[in-house]
Design an enzyme around this catalytic site. Structure first.
Site, PDB file in Angstrom:
ATOM      1  N   ASP A 157     -10.436   1.681  -3.460  1.00 58.23           N
ATOM      2  CA  ASP A 157     -10.899   1.334  -2.118  1.00 58.23           C
ATOM      3  C   ASP A 157     -12.418   1.231  -2.067  1.00 58.23           C
ATOM      4  O   ASP A 157     -12.972   0.720  -1.088  1.00 58.23           O
ATOM      5  CB  ASP A 157     -10.436   2.389  -1.107  1.00 58.23           C
ATOM      6  CG  ASP A 157      -8.983   2.218  -0.701  1.00 58.23           C
ATOM      7  OD1 ASP A 157      -8.408   1.147  -0.966  1.00 58.23           O
ATOM      8  OD2 ASP A 157      -8.415   3.162  -0.113  1.00 58.23           O
ATOM      9  N   ASP A 174       0.826  -1.205   0.000  1.00 54.19           N
ATOM     10  CA  ASP A 174       0.000   0.000   0.000  1.00 54.19           C
ATOM     11  C   ASP A 174       0.867   1.265   0.000  1.00 54.19           C
ATOM     12  O   ASP A 174       2.074   1.213   0.277  1.00 54.19           O
ATOM     13  CB  ASP A 174      -0.928  -0.001   1.221  1.00 54.19           C
ATOM     14  CG  ASP A 174      -2.285   0.634   0.937  1.00 54.19           C
ATOM     15  OD1 ASP A 174      -2.374   1.433  -0.019  1.00 54.19           O
ATOM     16  OD2 ASP A 174      -3.243   0.339   1.675  1.00 54.19           O
TER      17      ASP A 174
END
Length: 720
Positions: free
Chosen positions: A522, A456
């Site tokens: 997301d 990430d």
């Protein structure tokens, strides 16, 4: 294939590269940098005489109040040649040599590549241009600038190096993508007017608002019609792409890295190489995208085997890690047919929320007194792979690492940049910081025999200063991340890495040389995902798009969707699950298992076939699918994104099939239950229908009437 031609003096001065239905003709007559005469549809084989005639036919007139020479658009446009648009090379030596005049000294060509060596002796610079054409007809180019000055000379400060490609005057419309967190890849279209349309990214990552592909095309172009030309800059740091139209009638696309002031200062013998800048042409956006997809699939390291159905724990447990809960979640994952279990954020020192712990990459003994082994062993006993979430480029101020090494944070002077998600950026351009992170990641992958990292990157780079003099650090940071990924994969062959960056914030062909999948967003709200996946697909094929089935209520939007809509949306990507299955009803887990079974049955088709999207006139009804490369089979989704003005279901066309082959078209379970405001069954729905591909693409079939935010699947199989 390659043709070549000669100038009047007999020297080889024209090159014609052909592949995949695309031609690129390069003119390198004279001493200046080469010019692209044609980039577009295949011109067929051309003799040297024909190539010279093509060049003659393309020459413009000299008009009033202009230079007395014809001004070319070279691959690196130069003002010394008369170009007054955006310059290709910008830089200087303490203010001198701001303008270059490169002279070609060598041209080397083979079947699918050209290398040009040029120099400007007065500026003490050399330039190497590399241009390649893939088997799919995708072209890419890059440039290397080298300082050839002697010891004691002022360094050459490079401000920018842009690579250009011309497009014809019939390209009158532009398409690019915008977006934000939870709504990446939103299309915007406008006329290709005079001036410069610049998309410049200074976020230090590809960007949630990145255009991905900057497209110029014929008016009204769509997925299946209209000629288009698209450009992609393959770089994960600061970058730019532009579409420029001049009063002289030139239209061009250009791209390159955006450099912060002073980031690249070349001394004697030092070089700078641009990112690859890709160009893709096609009749319709699908054909343009297909060239990118084929290029990616031809890479030696592209995933070849079945893409494992992945359960990620984030939306099931967030930071609330508990061995019993996670074991139960793994049991449920195995029950529905998942093949990989990924433990997301929250497993390392002090990480009970997003305010602390980043940088301390050690398993937290308070939460995991036995380490992760009890969970890892349980997951593997179930037959699942085990993966782990990391965010190696970031650090929380509340961490042992930040307290011990505040000088390892990217910052301008003695001030810290504004925090984002309570974190700063770790300076991987610092050798000690780089070595520390490599050692920790290597240790984790080794100890737990990890096969997958969800990597990430949750913030933009702001005031990213490097070193005691606070030079711009984005360029060095990006290259250090590339080295880190490369080294980790070298040490651990077979390790898969997902590029996640607040969702789709790092999705480019630079990072994808080192990773195996992109976390597309997301937001896994299925309605939002229909658009996000649709437009990310201009660059990336389905097997690289992480696409998960969320819970009944979307975490990021609050919407509620049926399982069929959620799973049918995720089907057309690298399928996964982001749902607390321990709380799901037994009938929901059973239904999800049916969708997992379907995905396993069709994933070879979905992950190797050609992506197609219909140009349906109703904006509320989308048609998309994947057609097998041999055209024997296809799977389509008919997606009702909103309420149509028309009451009854419309006729939809199904693109991409062999026009002369007969197909049996039928609903595909479990996506075969149309939910709509009618009790009257669609006549062909129960028993299917047989039609030639030409009829399905031109006349089509009647679509079922659907409620908004519903979809159905149909399958076309070749009839022997």
């Amino acid at each position: 294939m390659r043709d070549s031609g000669t100038a009047g003096d007999g020297s080889p001065s024209y090159l014609h590269l052909r592949s995949g239905g695309v031609s690129l003709v390069l003119d390198h007559t004279g001493a200046g940098l080469p010019r692209v005469l044609h980039w577009g549809a295949d011109l067929g084989p051309l003799s040297g005489e024909a190539l010279a005639a093509l060049a003659l036919a393309a020459q413009p007139q000299v008009v009033s109040s202009s230079l007395d020479v014809r001004v070319p658009l070279s691959s690196v446009p130069e003002q010394s040649a008369g170009w007054l648009g955006t310059p290709g090379l910008t830089g200087h030596r303490d203010g001198a040599h701001f303008s270059t005049a490169f002279a070609v000294r060598d041209v080397r060509a083979d079947t699918d590549a050209v290398t040009v060596e040029a120099e400007d002796r007065r500026a003490a610079l050399t330039l190497r241009l590399e241009l390649e054409m893939s088997g799919s007809g995708l072209i890419r180019q890059r440039a290397t600038l080298t300082d050839t000055s002697g010891i004691g000379s002022a360094p050459y400060t490079l401000d920018g190096l842009l690579l250009a490609l011309p497009v014809p005057s019939r390209a009158t419309e532009l398409l690019d993508l915008a977006g934000r967190h939870l709504r990446e890849r939103s299309p915007q279209r406008h006329a290709f007017t005079l001036g410069t349309h610049l998309r410049e990214n200074r976020r230090g990552r590809t960007g949630l608002d990145a255009t991905l592909v900057h497209v110029a095309g014929e008016a009204g172009f769509g997925f299946r019609h209209g000629e288009v030309w698209g450009l992609h800059t393959a770089f994960s740091g600061n970058h730019r792409s532009l579409a420029e139209r001049t009063a002289a009638g030139v239209r061009m696309l250009g791209g390159g890295e955006t450099l912060l002031p002073g980031e690249v200062r070349l001394g004697p013998g030092a070089s700078y190489t641009t990112p690859w800048v890709y160009g893709s042409h096609g009749l319709g956006l699908d054909r343009m995208a297909d060239r990118f997809h084929r290029h990616l699939r031809a890479r030696p390291h592209h995933p070849r085997g079945p893409r494992p159905v992945t359960l990620n724990t984030w939306e099931a447990v967030y930071f609330r890690h508990d061995l019993g809960k996670l074991r139960a979640l793994a049991d449920a994952a195995a029950e529905v047919g998942a093949e990989r279990f990924v433990l997301d954020d929250g497993w390392f020192l002090g990480r009970r929320g997003d305010t602390a712990g980043l940088g301390d990459w050690y398993v937290d003994p308070e939460v995991w007194p036995g380490g992760l082994h009890p969970l890892v062993d349980h997951v593997r006993e179930l037959g699942l792979e085990f993966g782990l979430w990391v965010e190696p480029e970031m650090v929380n101020a509340d961490s042992d690492l930040a307290r011990a090494h505040p000088d390892w944070i990217l910052a301008a002077g003695d001030r810290m940049p504004p925090e984002a998600r309570h974190q700063q950026v770790l300076n991987l351009g610092h050798p000690d910081a780089y070595a520390h992170i490599l050692a920790r990641l290597d240790a984790l992958v080794t100890e737990y025999r990890l096969t997958y990292l969800k990597w990430d990157h949750n913030r933009d780079l702001v005031e990213a200063g490097h070193g005691p003099d606070s030079r711009g650090g984005v360029h060095a940071q990006t290259l250090a991340v590339y080295r880190l990924l490369d080294e980790l994969r070298r040490r651990h062959p077979g390790l898969e890495i997902e590029s996640c960056s607040s969702g789709g914030g790092r999705a480019d062909l630079g990072v994808l040389e080192r990773t195996d999948r992109v976390w597309t967003s997301d937001c896994i709200d299925a309605l939002e995902r229909q658009g996000i996946q649709r437009w990310t697909g201009l660059l990336l094929p389905p097997e690289l798009l992480g696409a998960h089935v969320g819970g009944p209520r979307a975490h990021t939007t609050g919407r509620r969707h049926t399982l069929a809509f959620r799973a049918g949306t995720a089907l057309f990507g690298h399928f996964g699950i982001e749902w607390d299955l321990t709380k799901a009803k037994a009938e929901d887990r059973a239904a999800l298992a049916e969708w997992v079974t379907l995905h396993k049955e069709v994933r070879e088709l979905l992950h190797t076939g050609d992506v197609v999207r219909g140009d349906h006139p109703d904006p509320a009804l989308w048609v998309h699918g994947v057609v097998a490369e041999d055209r024997s089979r296809a799977v389509y989704a008919l997606v009702q994104t909103g309420t149509s003005v028309q009451a009854a279901g419309e006729r939809v066309t199904l693109p991409g099939l062999d026009p002369d082959t007969r197909y049996r078209l039928s609903p595909l379970p479990p996506g075969d239950h149309p939910e709509g405001p009618t009790r009257d069954p669609l006549p062909w729905w129960r028993d299917g229908v047989e039609l030639p591909g030409r009829a399905l693409a031109s006349a089509g079939v009647r679509a079922p009437t659907l409620y908004p935010e519903r979809l159905v699947l149909v399958e076309a199989r070749r009839v022997n």
